[in-house]
Design a protein around this motif. Structure first.
Motif, mmCIF file in Angstrom:
data_model
loop_
_atom_site.group_PDB
_atom_site.id
_atom_site.type_symbol
_atom_site.label_atom_id
_atom_site.label_comp_id
_atom_site.label_asym_id
_atom_site.label_seq_id
_atom_site.Cartn_x
_atom_site.Cartn_y
_atom_site.Cartn_z
ATOM 1 N N GLY B 43 0.967 7.085 20.034
ATOM 2 C CA GLY B 43 1.413 5.709 20.075
ATOM 3 C C GLY B 43 1.656 5.166 18.673
ATOM 4 O O GLY B 43 1.158 5.711 17.681
ATOM 5 N N PRO B 44 2.433 4.090 18.574
ATOM 6 C CA PRO B 44 2.671 3.480 17.264
ATOM 7 C C PRO B 44 1.375 3.001 16.612
ATOM 8 O O PRO B 44 0.488 2.474 17.285
ATOM 9 N N GLU B 45 1.310 3.173 15.301
ATOM 10 C CA GLU B 45 0.137 2.767 14.522
ATOM 11 C C GLU B 45 0.550 1.654 13.572
ATOM 12 O O GLU B 45 1.488 1.796 12.793
ATOM 13 N N PHE B 46 -0.160 0.544 13.617
ATOM 14 C CA PHE B 46 0.176 -0.638 12.834
ATOM 15 C C PHE B 46 0.078 -0.372 11.331
ATOM 16 O O PHE B 46 -0.895 0.235 10.854
ATOM 17 N N LEU B 47 1.099 -0.845 10.590
ATOM 18 C CA LEU B 47 1.078 -0.746 9.137
ATOM 19 C C LEU B 47 0.988 -2.129 8.479
ATOM 20 O O LEU B 47 0.075 -2.403 7.713
ATOM 21 N N PHE B 48 1.990 -2.998 8.748
ATOM 22 C CA PHE B 48 2.092 -4.284 8.056
ATOM 23 C C PHE B 48 2.597 -5.378 8.993
ATOM 24 O O PHE B 48 3.322 -5.096 9.934
ATOM 25 N N THR B 49 2.240 -6.620 8.635
ATOM 26 C CA THR B 49 2.889 -7.800 9.189
ATOM 27 C C THR B 49 3.419 -8.630 8.034
ATOM 28 O O THR B 49 2.699 -8.877 7.066
ATOM 29 N N LEU B 50 4.664 -9.067 8.140
ATOM 30 C CA LEU B 50 5.279 -9.948 7.152
ATOM 31 C C LEU B 50 5.706 -11.218 7.865
ATOM 32 O O LEU B 50 6.233 -11.168 8.983
ATOM 33 N N TYR B 51 5.512 -12.363 7.212
ATOM 34 C CA TYR B 51 5.773 -13.632 7.889
ATOM 35 C C TYR B 51 6.949 -14.410 7.313
ATOM 36 O O TYR B 51 7.638 -15.111 8.053
ATOM 37 N N SER B 52 7.161 -14.327 5.989
ATOM 38 C CA SER B 52 8.182 -15.192 5.406
ATOM 39 C C SER B 52 8.935 -14.444 4.320
ATOM 40 O O SER B 52 8.420 -13.492 3.704
ATOM 41 N N ALA B 53 10.170 -14.896 4.081
ATOM 42 C CA ALA B 53 11.027 -14.280 3.070
ATOM 43 C C ALA B 53 10.328 -14.273 1.718
ATOM 44 O O ALA B 53 9.729 -15.275 1.318
ATOM 45 N N GLY B 54 10.405 -13.140 1.047
ATOM 46 C CA GLY B 54 9.772 -13.008 -0.253
ATOM 47 C C GLY B 54 8.395 -12.361 -0.198
ATOM 48 O O GLY B 54 7.850 -11.950 -1.221
ATOM 49 N N GLU B 55 7.851 -12.257 0.997
ATOM 50 C CA GLU B 55 6.525 -11.686 1.141
ATOM 51 C C GLU B 55 6.571 -10.164 0.967
ATOM 52 O O GLU B 55 7.532 -9.520 1.367
ATOM 53 N N GLU B 56 5.527 -9.599 0.386
ATOM 54 C CA GLU B 56 5.394 -8.161 0.196
ATOM 55 C C GLU B 56 3.995 -7.732 0.600
ATOM 56 O O GLU B 56 3.028 -8.459 0.379
ATOM 57 N N LYS B 57 3.901 -6.539 1.179
ATOM 58 C CA LYS B 57 2.603 -5.949 1.517
ATOM 59 C C LYS B 57 2.626 -4.496 1.066
ATOM 60 O O LYS B 57 3.656 -3.832 1.162
ATOM 61 N N GLU B 58 1.481 -4.005 0.600
ATOM 62 C CA GLU B 58 1.396 -2.625 0.115
ATOM 63 C C GLU B 58 0.225 -1.899 0.759
ATOM 64 O O GLU B 58 -0.830 -2.497 1.022
ATOM 65 N N LYS B 59 0.442 -0.605 0.960
ATOM 66 C CA LYS B 59 -0.628 0.252 1.455
ATOM 67 C C LYS B 59 -0.347 1.659 0.968
ATOM 68 O O LYS B 59 0.623 2.291 1.406
ATOM 69 N N GLU B 60 -1.151 2.112 0.053
ATOM 70 C CA GLU B 60 -0.996 3.439 -0.546
ATOM 71 C C GLU B 60 0.428 3.591 -1.101
ATOM 72 O O GLU B 60 0.828 2.865 -1.995
ATOM 73 N N ARG B 61 1.206 4.510 -0.577
ATOM 74 C CA ARG B 61 2.551 4.773 -1.118
ATOM 75 C C ARG B 61 3.628 3.914 -0.459
ATOM 76 O O ARG B 61 4.818 4.061 -0.753
ATOM 77 N N LEU B 62 3.247 3.034 0.428
ATOM 78 C CA LEU B 62 4.188 2.210 1.176
ATOM 79 C C LEU B 62 4.158 0.761 0.706
ATOM 80 O O LEU B 62 3.079 0.206 0.459
ATOM 81 N N LYS B 63 5.338 0.163 0.609
ATOM 82 C CA LYS B 63 5.442 -1.260 0.337
ATOM 83 C C LYS B 63 6.526 -1.847 1.222
ATOM 84 O O LYS B 63 7.651 -1.342 1.252
ATOM 85 N N ALA B 64 6.183 -2.898 1.945
ATOM 86 C CA ALA B 64 7.125 -3.571 2.822
ATOM 87 C C ALA B 64 7.504 -4.914 2.232
ATOM 88 O O ALA B 64 6.653 -5.634 1.698
ATOM 89 N N LEU B 73 11.157 -0.921 3.839
ATOM 90 C CA LEU B 73 9.922 -0.164 3.663
ATOM 91 C C LEU B 73 10.184 0.836 2.542
ATOM 92 O O LEU B 73 10.960 1.770 2.705
ATOM 93 N N HIS B 74 9.563 0.570 1.405
ATOM 94 C CA HIS B 74 9.743 1.425 0.245
ATOM 95 C C HIS B 74 8.652 2.485 0.228
ATOM 96 O O HIS B 74 7.462 2.164 0.403
ATOM 97 N N ILE B 75 9.058 3.731 0.003
ATOM 98 C CA ILE B 75 8.101 4.832 -0.038
ATOM 99 C C ILE B 75 8.164 5.437 -1.435
ATOM 100 O O ILE B 75 9.210 5.983 -1.828
ATOM 101 N N THR B 76 7.050 5.342 -2.133
ATOM 102 C CA THR B 76 6.989 5.812 -3.521
ATOM 103 C C THR B 76 6.265 7.150 -3.572
ATOM 104 O O THR B 76 5.155 7.280 -3.067
ATOM 105 N N ALA B 77 6.925 8.129 -4.193
ATOM 106 C CA ALA B 77 6.342 9.468 -4.359
ATOM 107 C C ALA B 77 5.734 9.982 -3.055
ATOM 108 O O ALA B 77 4.519 10.242 -2.977
ATOM 109 N N PRO B 78 6.554 10.109 -2.008
ATOM 110 C CA PRO B 78 6.005 10.506 -0.710
ATOM 111 C C PRO B 78 5.407 11.899 -0.703
ATOM 112 O O PRO B 78 5.785 12.767 -1.505
ATOM 113 N N LYS B 79 4.479 12.095 0.242
ATOM 114 C CA LYS B 79 3.851 13.371 0.470
ATOM 115 C C LYS B 79 4.211 13.860 1.867
ATOM 116 O O LYS B 79 4.613 13.056 2.726
#
Lengths: 114, 110
Positions: B43-64, B73-79
């Motif tokens: 099943g899908p696994e939750f990563l991020f919630t974004l609410y308003s323009a300009g908002e950013e969230k990061e988790k390890e190599r991911l940034k939304a 969804l930016h992926i930096t140096a993926p593995k």
């Protein structure tokens, strides 16, 4: 916590048969929903519930029935299975409409109708 | 009508090769936009919630990130373990449904 539990994981039905897909959550979530996922398409909402005793239709409700007698359980009934209902079904739950933590999904039921 | 389009449909990267996934949406009265990761058979696994323009969230190599019409969804140096299908899902105005895109399937090779 078990989260969202779906049973069975796999099922094969003959056209015209009926069955119930089970969904249970132990997080005291008010909101529960059923989605289906088909190849090449996004997940589509079948039915949802905002609390015990309250259900409503989603985007693709035809051929399915739901009820919500308890907070924990939200079964999905196929009344007369058709090949078009072959799909993977996911149950999801959340605290309510404002869900910063997202919806929690079960692991899915893969249904084949022959 | 609420619509969500994700691109590309599939993306192959070498380990360490950064890239971005796009989600274009048309949703009246956006309440929030969700990103999920889905592994095969799960099943899908939750990563991020974004609410308003300009908002950013990061988790390890991911940034939304979120604009008024798109999310990235930016992926930096993926593995290789980042290989999965990534789903974008704005919430409808009534707060009763997530509107899912078809997803981007990411494959990262070592």
């Amino acid at each position: 916590n078990a989260g969202v539990t779906q049973t069975p994981k796999f099922q094969v039905l003959k056209t015209g048969q009926s069955m119930t897909l089970q969904c249970a959550q132990d997080m005291n979530h008010e909101y529960m929903s059923w989605y289906r996922q088909d190849p090449g398409m996004g997940l589509r909402l079948i039915h949802y519930s905002v609390g015990a005793g309250i259900t409503d239709q989603g985007e693709v409700p035809n051929g399915y029935n739901v009820s919500r007698s308890t907070t924990e359980d939200f079964p999905l009934r196929l009344l007369s299975a058709a090949p078009s209902q072959t799909s993977v079904y996911f149950c999801a739950s959340s605290w309510g409409r404002n869900v910063g933590g997202g919806y929690t999904f079960g692991s899915g039921t893969r249904l084949t109708v022959v | 009508e609420d619509q969500v389009t994700q691109s590309p449909e599939a993306l192959r990267l070498q380990e360490g090769e950064s890239s971005s996934l796009n989600c274009s949406y048309t949703v009246s009265g956006l309440r929030g936009l969700f990103w999920y990761r889905q592994d095969p058979g799960k099943g899908p696994e939750f990563l991020f919630t974004l609410y308003s323009a300009g908002e950013e969230k990061e988790k390890e190599r991911l940034k939304a990130t979120l604009t008024k019409k798109e999310s990235f969804l930016h992926i930096t140096a993926p593995k290789p373990e980042d290989s999965a299908t990534y789903l974008c899902a704005p919430q409808n105005q009534a707060g009763t449904a997530l509107i899912f895109g078809k997803g981007t399937t990411l494959s990262v090779s070592s």
